[in-house]
Design a protein around this motif. Structure first.
Motif, short mmCIF file in Angstrom:
data_model
loop_
_atom_site.label_atom_id
_atom_site.label_comp_id
_atom_site.label_asym_id
_atom_site.label_seq_id
_atom_site.Cartn_x
_atom_site.Cartn_y
_atom_site.Cartn_z
N ILE A 22 -4.80 9.55 -3.68
CA ILE A 22 -4.31 9.89 -2.20
C ILE A 22 -3.28 10.91 -2.47
O ILE A 22 -2.59 11.85 -2.19
CB ILE A 22 -4.48 9.15 -1.51
CG1 ILE A 22 -5.72 8.62 -1.10
CG2 ILE A 22 -4.06 9.68 0.23
CD1 ILE A 22 -5.80 7.66 0.12
N TYR A 23 -1.91 10.14 -3.22
CA TYR A 23 -0.06 10.75 -2.47
C TYR A 23 -0.51 11.74 -3.64
O TYR A 23 0.57 12.59 -3.05
CB TYR A 23 0.87 8.89 -2.44
CG TYR A 23 0.17 8.24 -1.52
CD1 TYR A 23 0.14 8.24 -0.62
CD2 TYR A 23 0.61 6.36 -2.14
CE1 TYR A 23 -0.91 7.30 0.65
CE2 TYR A 23 0.60 5.68 -1.70
CZ TYR A 23 0.11 5.37 -0.38
OH TYR A 23 -0.59 5.06 0.24
N HIS A 83 -3.54 2.81 -7.09
CA HIS A 83 -4.72 2.78 -6.93
C HIS A 83 -4.70 4.58 -5.20
O HIS A 83 -5.46 5.32 -5.46
CB HIS A 83 -5.54 2.36 -5.79
CG HIS A 83 -6.83 2.22 -5.40
ND1 HIS A 83 -8.82 2.91 -5.56
CD2 HIS A 83 -7.38 2.76 -3.98
CE1 HIS A 83 -9.15 3.43 -5.17
NE2 HIS A 83 -8.94 3.20 -4.08
N TYR A 84 -3.79 4.25 -4.57
CA TYR A 84 -3.68 4.90 -3.65
C TYR A 84 -3.04 5.91 -3.95
O TYR A 84 -2.61 7.72 -3.55
CB TYR A 84 -2.80 4.57 -2.21
CG TYR A 84 -3.73 3.41 -1.04
CD1 TYR A 84 -4.82 3.69 -1.13
CD2 TYR A 84 -3.66 2.46 -0.42
CE1 TYR A 84 -5.66 3.70 0.01
CE2 TYR A 84 -4.15 1.71 0.55
CZ TYR A 84 -5.57 2.30 0.68
OH TYR A 84 -6.48 1.12 1.16
N LYS A 130 0.68 -0.81 -0.27
CA LYS A 130 0.04 -0.22 -0.31
C LYS A 130 0.76 1.70 -0.20
O LYS A 130 0.42 2.54 -0.80
CB LYS A 130 -1.22 0.27 1.47
CG LYS A 130 -2.31 -0.91 0.91
CD LYS A 130 -3.09 -0.86 2.79
CE LYS A 130 -4.10 -1.86 2.14
NZ LYS A 130 -5.07 -2.09 3.46
#
Length: 146
Positions: A127-128, A122-123, A42
């Protein structure tokens, strides 16, 4: 002017929280994963070895220093800050802005993302990358508006 102050405080607080997360990982924390491999998938996207605690502390220290830059910049008119130091603060803020912009853009490039685990992609995209682009933009705005 209130927007500018909120931006400075929010950016500083966000970087401080990210620093704490890296310290948490240095001492064996697993969030947002359920296991060490899940955390690696992740947060790093590939491999099966988590970075050393020293690496996590280094990143945490860097983020902590980055979090102090907006506070110094916010107090630039104070008598206790030397004007020559502000030149270095501005240079550091430009450098930090560049680092976050590069990280934010690289995560969208398909030739890089094809080597990463799907959960990390995906993250990264949700997000990142947006977080890094926000931080890069925030530091740039501080320099321009300050």
């Amino acid at each position: 002017m209130i927007f500018y102050t909120i931006l400075l405080i929010f950016t500083s607080l966000l970087l401080f929280i990210l620093s704490l997360i890296h310290i948490y990982w240095a001492f064996g924390g697993l969030w947002p994963g359920d296991s060490k491999q899940d955390l690696i998938d992740k947060v790093f996207g590939k491999g099966n070895q988590f970075p050393s605690p020293i690496s996590c502390i280094f990143v945490a220290s860097s983020l902590l220093i980055f979090s102090l830059l907006p506070i110094l910049w916010m107090n630039q008119k104070s008598e206790w800050i030397n004007p020559q130091i502000l030149i270095w603060v501005r240079i550091c803020m430009a450098f930090v802005s560049f680092i976050f912009f590069i990280r934010g853009v690289l995560g969208y490039l398909p030739f890089l993302t094809k080597h990463w685990k799907p959960i990390f992609v995906h993250y990264t995209k949700r997000i990142y990358n947006p977080l890094c682009l926000f931080l890069g933009f925030a530091f740039l705005m501080m320099i321009i508006l300050g």
